[in-house]
Write an enzyme that holds these catalytic residues in place. Structure first.
Site, PDB file in Angstrom:
ATOM      1  CD  GLU A 122      -9.499  -2.115  -5.021  1.00 63.41           C
ATOM      2  OE1 GLU A 122      -8.291  -2.376  -5.024  1.00 63.41           O
ATOM      3  OE2 GLU A 122     -10.007  -1.242  -4.318  1.00 63.41           O
ATOM      4  CG  HIS A 250      -1.528  -0.884  -8.834  1.00 65.53           C
ATOM      5  ND1 HIS A 250      -2.261  -0.842 -10.005  1.00 65.53           N
ATOM      6  CD2 HIS A 250      -2.429  -0.809  -7.830  1.00 65.53           C
ATOM      7  CE1 HIS A 250      -3.551  -0.734  -9.698  1.00 65.53           C
ATOM      8  NE2 HIS A 250      -3.683  -0.726  -8.378  1.00 65.53           N
ATOM      9  NE  ARG A 297      -3.466  -4.309  -6.490  1.00 65.08           N
ATOM     10  CZ  ARG A 297      -3.657  -3.484  -5.511  1.00 65.08           C
ATOM     11  NH1 ARG A 297      -2.707  -3.282  -4.634  1.00 65.08           N
ATOM     12  NH2 ARG A 297      -4.791  -2.861  -5.402  1.00 65.08           N
ATOM     13  CG  HIS A 358       0.628  -0.171  -5.313  1.00 65.44           C
ATOM     14  ND1 HIS A 358       0.266   1.156  -5.407  1.00 65.44           N
ATOM     15  CD2 HIS A 358      -0.402  -0.793  -4.683  1.00 65.44           C
ATOM     16  CE1 HIS A 358      -0.935   1.324  -4.868  1.00 65.44           C
ATOM     17  NE2 HIS A 358      -1.357   0.162  -4.395  1.00 65.44           N
ATOM     18  NE  ARG A 393      -1.352  -4.066  -0.296  1.00 64.43           N
ATOM     19  CZ  ARG A 393      -2.162  -3.160  -0.836  1.00 64.43           C
ATOM     20  NH1 ARG A 393      -3.399  -3.010  -0.386  1.00 64.43           N
ATOM     21  NH2 ARG A 393      -1.746  -2.397  -1.822  1.00 64.43           N
TER      22      ARG A 393
HETATM   23  P1  FAD Z   1       1.797   5.758   5.434  1.00 61.96           P
HETATM   24  O1  FAD Z   1       0.416   6.144   5.165  1.00 61.96           O
HETATM   25  O2  FAD Z   1       2.715   5.695   4.288  1.00 61.96           O
HETATM   26  O3  FAD Z   1       2.382   6.769   6.490  1.00 61.96           O
HETATM   27  C1  FAD Z   1       3.745   6.728   6.833  1.00 61.96           C
HETATM   28  C2  FAD Z   1       4.065   7.981   7.611  1.00 61.96           C
HETATM   29  O4  FAD Z   1       5.363   7.899   8.165  1.00 61.96           O
HETATM   30  C3  FAD Z   1       4.047   9.246   6.768  1.00 61.96           C
HETATM   31  O5  FAD Z   1       3.421  10.233   7.527  1.00 61.96           O
HETATM   32  C4  FAD Z   1       5.525   9.564   6.593  1.00 61.96           C
HETATM   33  O6  FAD Z   1       5.775  10.922   6.370  1.00 61.96           O
HETATM   34  C5  FAD Z   1       6.072   9.095   7.913  1.00 61.96           C
HETATM   35  N1  FAD Z   1       7.496   8.768   7.930  1.00 61.96           N
HETATM   36  C6  FAD Z   1       8.159   7.885   7.141  1.00 61.96           C
HETATM   37  N2  FAD Z   1       9.455   7.841   7.496  1.00 61.96           N
HETATM   38  C7  FAD Z   1       9.608   8.699   8.535  1.00 61.96           C
HETATM   39  C8  FAD Z   1      10.718   9.115   9.317  1.00 61.96           C
HETATM   40  N3  FAD Z   1      11.961   8.652   9.110  1.00 61.96           N
HETATM   41  N4  FAD Z   1      10.500  10.021  10.299  1.00 61.96           N
HETATM   42  C9  FAD Z   1       9.270  10.543  10.518  1.00 61.96           C
HETATM   43  N5  FAD Z   1       8.199  10.210   9.785  1.00 61.96           N
HETATM   44  C10 FAD Z   1       8.371   9.291   8.820  1.00 61.96           C
HETATM   45  N6  FAD Z   1      -4.250   0.417   0.331  1.00 61.96           N
HETATM   46  C11 FAD Z   1      -5.530   0.039   0.537  1.00 61.96           C
HETATM   47  O7  FAD Z   1      -5.812  -0.745   1.444  1.00 61.96           O
HETATM   48  N7  FAD Z   1      -6.518   0.531  -0.264  1.00 61.96           N
HETATM   49  C12 FAD Z   1      -6.274   1.405  -1.279  1.00 61.96           C
HETATM   50  O8  FAD Z   1      -7.186   1.841  -1.957  1.00 61.96           O
HETATM   51  C13 FAD Z   1      -4.941   1.798  -1.521  1.00 61.96           C
HETATM   52  N8  FAD Z   1      -4.634   2.626  -2.550  1.00 61.96           N
HETATM   53  C14 FAD Z   1      -3.361   3.078  -2.674  1.00 61.96           C
HETATM   54  C15 FAD Z   1      -3.058   4.010  -3.661  1.00 61.96           C
HETATM   55  C16 FAD Z   1      -1.796   4.545  -3.759  1.00 61.96           C
HETATM   56  C17 FAD Z   1      -1.480   5.560  -4.834  1.00 61.96           C
HETATM   57  C18 FAD Z   1      -0.781   4.113  -2.863  1.00 61.96           C
HETATM   58  C19 FAD Z   1       0.604   4.675  -2.951  1.00 61.96           C
HETATM   59  C20 FAD Z   1      -1.060   3.152  -1.910  1.00 61.96           C
HETATM   60  C21 FAD Z   1      -2.337   2.631  -1.806  1.00 61.96           C
HETATM   61  N9  FAD Z   1      -2.651   1.682  -0.835  1.00 61.96           N
HETATM   62  C22 FAD Z   1      -3.947   1.292  -0.660  1.00 61.96           C
HETATM   63  C23 FAD Z   1      -1.653   1.248   0.130  1.00 61.96           C
HETATM   64  C24 FAD Z   1      -1.883   2.032   1.425  1.00 61.96           C
HETATM   65  O9  FAD Z   1      -2.204   3.369   1.111  1.00 61.96           O
HETATM   66  C25 FAD Z   1      -0.686   2.025   2.324  1.00 61.96           C
HETATM   67  O10 FAD Z   1      -0.145   0.744   2.438  1.00 61.96           O
HETATM   68  C26 FAD Z   1      -1.093   2.510   3.714  1.00 61.96           C
HETATM   69  O11 FAD Z   1      -1.709   3.765   3.603  1.00 61.96           O
HETATM   70  C27 FAD Z   1       0.105   2.568   4.626  1.00 61.96           C
HETATM   71  O12 FAD Z   1      -0.280   3.234   5.801  1.00 61.96           O
HETATM   72  P2  FAD Z   1       0.786   3.477   6.926  1.00 61.96           P
HETATM   73  O13 FAD Z   1       0.101   4.240   8.002  1.00 61.96           O
HETATM   74  O14 FAD Z   1       1.457   2.215   7.263  1.00 61.96           O
HETATM   75  O15 FAD Z   1       1.907   4.369   6.211  1.00 61.96           O
HETATM   76  C1  SIN Z   2      -6.145   0.688  -6.022  1.00 61.87           C
HETATM   77  O1  SIN Z   2      -7.057   1.484  -5.841  1.00 61.87           O
HETATM   78  O2  SIN Z   2      -5.982   0.045  -7.062  1.00 61.87           O
HETATM   79  C2  SIN Z   2      -5.170   0.480  -4.928  1.00 61.87           C
HETATM   80  C3  SIN Z   2      -5.761  -0.421  -3.922  1.00 61.87           C
HETATM   81  C4  SIN Z   2      -4.710  -1.032  -3.052  1.00 61.87           C
HETATM   82  O3  SIN Z   2      -3.518  -0.819  -3.235  1.00 61.87           O
HETATM   83  O4  SIN Z   2      -5.112  -1.783  -2.156  1.00 61.87           O
END
Ligand code: FAD
Ligand code: SIN
Length: 529
Positions: A122, A250, A297, A358, A393
């Protein structure tokens, strides 16, 4: 209200069920077998940013062509000089072990015919180093983690439970000897969304793993749960936060007006050779960066923004027509299907794309042990500022940050959990004086307004005037919301709105304070003329 029924005691309270919260939960549940672990999540168990991750997880897997040094350098370059180098080193060096753990928990990453892992690439990466499961890596990770969690007898997993606020305030009265500035977390007040009751969860350890805040913008790839709750909750608890002005846009969200959140066209598609073209069909990235489509990005998103402003068009195009279609559909079945559903045949049509919010690079400050500035409050994942990302990032470093810091927090607790005392005399939630039947439409209006303010004034390109306008308008919204919040029956919409306004205000304030452009932050008034 029966007070006892609504008061719960748990050893570990984990707020959020993304990769960060679930991987932490698995580790503490496994190691502290006699402890009680409670995971609360505001929506269904699957819903989270994690579930939508497409591209994959970056790690140095094939050491014959790649090295920690190169991954570290790529991360530092993307971060625009603001990464904490010691954090970058440790995350990248610990990454292969954390990836192996995911594999051991049952996550299936794609393999090549010879049985070795298929590594994607990427923007900003100088090597192919991204482990992935087609273009649905996050959903596969969640499947495996939830399956593992369900085997654990000491874990209670509560969906549709919304954390309103951390419990901290009473401690000054309780422990007079404590230093004034030392704040301790004793759990959280939680709104049970199934019966609209506030419950008190007292805990020895609380982990904030609430993810991002994309919903403060009109166009975002983040699902509707991403309302900045963790950031706002931590701010109200007086935890230190920083670098929230570094919002990552993004470059290539599918341009499909009316679709919320925006569907992502993974950067891995450009990693496979897809080309960006403007509305005249011209390839333009060479004018902006020698790495062209694979620049980081912030650079690609700003280049597209400039093209859009020049042409007045609402989108540019991503051209995949020259790529091997069979190979493409095998790696990106979800993207192919989405495009086909909209009548876009990738063999002959370009994909209309435009930038969308993003990722939040900053957040709640954590040290290398995943500890926040509030005692017994840990945090990991997108809600944090760990020092890994700096001003921007590097792609696919986010899932990685989540698992590495969950592991670090767990390892710290292995040493100190036995010393943490159970909280006592926790005050229960006070909901006297509320007025029922508040008009929900007011919340809808205000939520719209926050998004419009942020998209218009605190977007990819900011200016002093734009930031001032945003600040002024957000202050009015804050006052209106405070009045509503103090006097109305609690609802998910009202609580989320409160957090959205706080998050938007913090992004704006931190943007005003930044005096140099860097990475994902760009204020047109700071450019040397
Ligand atoms: P999240 O996975 O967002 O989980 C947060 C959790 O907290 C959820 O369950 C939510 O419901 C809960 N929550 C929030 N507020 C509250 C509250 N007040 N009370 C109770 N529960 C709550 N990153 C990569 O490294 N590689 C990728 O390929 C990639 N692709 C992506 C594609 C998309 C479309 C998106 C949106 C993001 C992508 N990212 C990617 C970024 C990455 O997915 C996120 O940064 C990462 O998953 C965050 O993980 P997390 O566990 O911190 O939070
Ligand atoms: C993507 O697949 O382009 C998202 C990857 C990321 O947010 O790290």
């Amino acid at each position: 209200m029966n007070a006892d029924k609504n008061v719960h005691h748990t050893d570990f309270l984990i707020i959020g069920s993304g990769i960060a919260g679930l991987s932490f939960a698995l580790k503490v549940a496994e190691y502290f077998k006699d402890s009680s672990v409670t995971i609360i999540t505001k929506d269904n168990k699957k819903e989270s940013n994690t579930s939508y991750a497409q591209g994959g997880i970056a790690t140095v897997w094939n050491k014959s062509v790649d090295s920690f040094k190169q991954h570290i350098e790529d991360t530092l370059i993307a971060g625009g000089g603001l990464c904490d180098e010691s954090v970058v080193n440790l995350v990248i060096e610990e990454a292969p072990d954390r990836l192996q753990e995911l594999i051991d928990w049952g996550v299936q990453f794609d393999k090549k015919e010879d049985g070795s892992y298929a590594l994607g690439r990427e923007g900003g990466h100088t090597q192919h180093r991204i482990l992935h499961h087609k273009d649905m890596t996050g959903a596969e990770i969640k499947r495996a983690l939830i399956h593992q969690i369900e085997q654990k007898k000491n874990v209670q997993f509560l969906d549709f439970h919304f954390a309103i606020d951390l419990i901290t305030e009473h401690q000054a009265k309780q422990q007079q000897t404590q230093r004034k500035e030392e704040i301790t977390c004793f759990g959280a007040y939680v709104l049970d969304l199934k019966n609209n009751q506030v419950q008190t969860f007292s805990s020895k350890v609380t982990l904030l793993a609430t993810g991002g805040n994309g919903q403060v913008y009109n166009t975002t790839t983040n699902p509707s749960i991403a309302t900045g709750d963790g950031l706002a909750i931590a701010y109200r608890a007086k935890a230190e936060i920083s670098e929230v002005e570094f919002i990552q846009f993004h470059p290539t969200a599918l341009y499909n007006p009316g679709e919320y959140p925006a569907f992502l066209i993974s950067e891995a598609v450009r990693g496979e050779g897809a080309i960006l073209r403007n509305n005249r069909g011209e390839r333009f990235m060479k004018q902006y960066d020698p790495r062209e489509e694979l620049a980081s990005r912030d650079i690609v998103a700003r280049a597209i923004d400039t093209e859009l402003k020049k042409s007045g068009a609402p989108h540019v195009y991503l051209d995949c027509t020259h790529l091997d279609y069979e190979r493409f559909t095998a790696h990106f079945p979800n993207i192919t299907e989405k495009c086909l559903g909209l009548g876009i045949d990738l063999r002959k049509d370009y994909i209309p794309v435009s930038p969308a919010q993003h990722y939040s690079c900053g957040g709640v400050n954590v040290n290398k042990k995943g500890k926040t500035s509030v005692k017994n409050l840990y945090a990991c994942g997108e809600v944090t500022r760990s020092g890994l990302h700096g001003a921007n990032r590097l792609a696919s470093n986010s899932l990685l940050e989540g698992i590495v810091f969950a592991d670090r927090a767990f390892k710290n607790l292995r040493k100190r959990f036995h010393k943490i005392e159970a909280p006592v005399r926790i005050p229960s939630w006070n909901d006297s004086g509320v007025v029922k039947n508040m008009e929900q439409i007011l919340i809808t209006h205000d939520r719209h307004e926050v998004k419009t303010i942020m998209s218009n004034y605190v977007g990819i390109v900011r200016s002093n005037e734009r930031l001032l306008r945003a600040e002024r308008k957000l202050r009015v919204l804050y006052e209106d919301n405070k009045r509503l919040y103090d006097h109305s029956e609690l609802s998910l919409g009202l609580c989320e709105l409160r957090n959205l306004i706080t998050t938007a205000y913090l992004i704006t304030q931190f943007s005003k304070k930044r005096t140099e452009n860097c990475g994902g932050f760009f204020n047109a008034d700071l450019v040397d003329l």
